[in-house]
Scaffold this active site. Structure first.
Site, PDB file in Angstrom:
ATOM      1  N   SER A   4       4.960  27.791  14.422  1.00  0.00           N
ATOM      2  CA  SER A   4       4.885  26.700  13.441  1.00  0.00           C
ATOM      3  C   SER A   4       3.475  26.222  13.123  1.00  0.00           C
ATOM      4  CB  SER A   4       5.739  25.515  13.904  1.00  0.00           C
ATOM      5  OG  SER A   4       7.110  25.813  13.760  1.00  0.00           O
ATOM      6  N   LYS A  32       2.545  26.040   9.516  1.00  0.00           N
ATOM      7  CA  LYS A  32       2.822  24.903   8.633  1.00  0.00           C
ATOM      8  C   LYS A  32       1.542  24.174   8.227  1.00  0.00           C
ATOM      9  CE  LYS A  32       7.444  24.679  10.533  1.00  0.00           C
ATOM     10  NZ  LYS A  32       8.282  24.185  11.611  1.00  0.00           N
ATOM     11  N   SER A  52       7.425  19.165  12.207  1.00  0.00           N
ATOM     12  CA  SER A  52       7.607  20.621  12.280  1.00  0.00           C
ATOM     13  C   SER A  52       8.985  21.062  11.789  1.00  0.00           C
ATOM     14  CB  SER A  52       7.363  21.125  13.708  1.00  0.00           C
ATOM     15  OG  SER A  52       6.910  22.456  13.695  1.00  0.00           O
TER      16      SER A  52
END
Length: 277
Positions: free
Chosen positions: A61, A64, A124
């Site tokens: 993640s 992101k 997230s």
């Protein structure tokens, strides 16, 4: 979900660090039964300390953060607007994935781009991440942006490459001042991974960061455990830090402790050159 990966393009060599510094970092990295990569760079002098930077690590993640840069680039260009409203239908909220927004709004709803970016980076959320990728044209759009910013979108993510991106972000080479400040604010308020980079630091250290997590394995290990960001020291100096852990036979909490210990060593014991006047 797409996990963007990249390696650093051609750059000048960073200032060398002492053998003692390198040894201390290696000792922390080798305390885990895992592949560990860490790079830290003082953003005012460029002095760097690293370990395991020759290897490829899945970002999970952490992507992101990169996605947010691409979205906000389009805001700066006028193609998107932070206040624009995006309708999310219930069927777009996949159930078997991490999604705080889905938990709060299982029927979907109308959300500003600003809120979707906040949930994606701070919490997230995987569903909002996928939605934002769709809005900008998919992973290939992010790869194109990375190449424009001087980061090659190829097969592997190295800690030093992430630090290069963090440096470009901090120096205002990617976003306008307003969007840069917006992203900095939501990264400084990141709610995931409180035991990683921030875990052993005093409260007067600001940490603007993004975490990434892999899957827990049957034996208690973890496929990936990451945290990257910019730490602001009490004297105002800034340090880019990227820690990637892959294929760990140790637990998530053990990985988190090593990440936190690395951050504490960098902030409390590493003695980089004096900052520029």
């Amino acid at each position: 979900m797409f996990f963007c990966v990249f390696s650093q393009g051609a750059t000048s060599s960073p200032p060398a660090v002492s053998a003692a510094d390198s040894s201390a970092v290696r000792e922390l990295a080798h305390s885990l039964k895992a592949r560990v990569g860490m790079a830290a760079e003082m953003l005012d002098t460029g002095e760097t300390v690293m370990v395991g930077d020759e290897a490829a690590y899945p970002m999970q993640s952490v992507v992101k953060f990169v996605l947010a840069l691409s979205v906000l680039k389009r805001v700066d260009q006028g193609a998107m607007n932070l206040e624009q409203i995006i309708r999310i239908r219930p069927e777009q909220l996949v159930k078997d994935t991490w999604s705080p927004l889905r938990e709060r709004f299982p029927q979907g709803g109308d959300f500003s781009l600003k809120e979707l970016l906040r949930v994606t980076v701070q919490e997230s959320d995987n569903n909002t991440c996928d939605l934002l990728f769709g809005l900008i044209g998919g992973p290939q759009a992010v790869q194109k942006d990375l190449k424009e910013w001087g980061i090659d979108g190829i097969n592997a993510s190295r800690p030093s490459a992430m630090n290069s991106l963090l440096r470009a972000f901090d120096e205002g080479k990617i976003l306008a001042r307003g969007t840069q400040n917006f992203l900095w604010g939501i990264m400084a308020g990141c709610s995931t991974g409180p035991e990683r980079l921030k875990g052993q630091l005093p409260r007067d250290y600001v940490v603007a960061h993004k975490t990434g997590s892999g899957f827990t394995l049957p034996g208690g290990g973890v496929t990936a455990r990451n945290d990257v960001g910019i730490i602001v020291l009490p004297n105002g100096r800034k340090m880019a830090v990227s820690v990637f852990i892959r294929d760990s036979k140790d637990s998530e909490s053990a990985c988190d402790r090593v990440i936190a210990s690395m951050a504490r060593w960098l902030c409390m014991e590493w003695k980089p050159a004096a900052g520029k006047e």
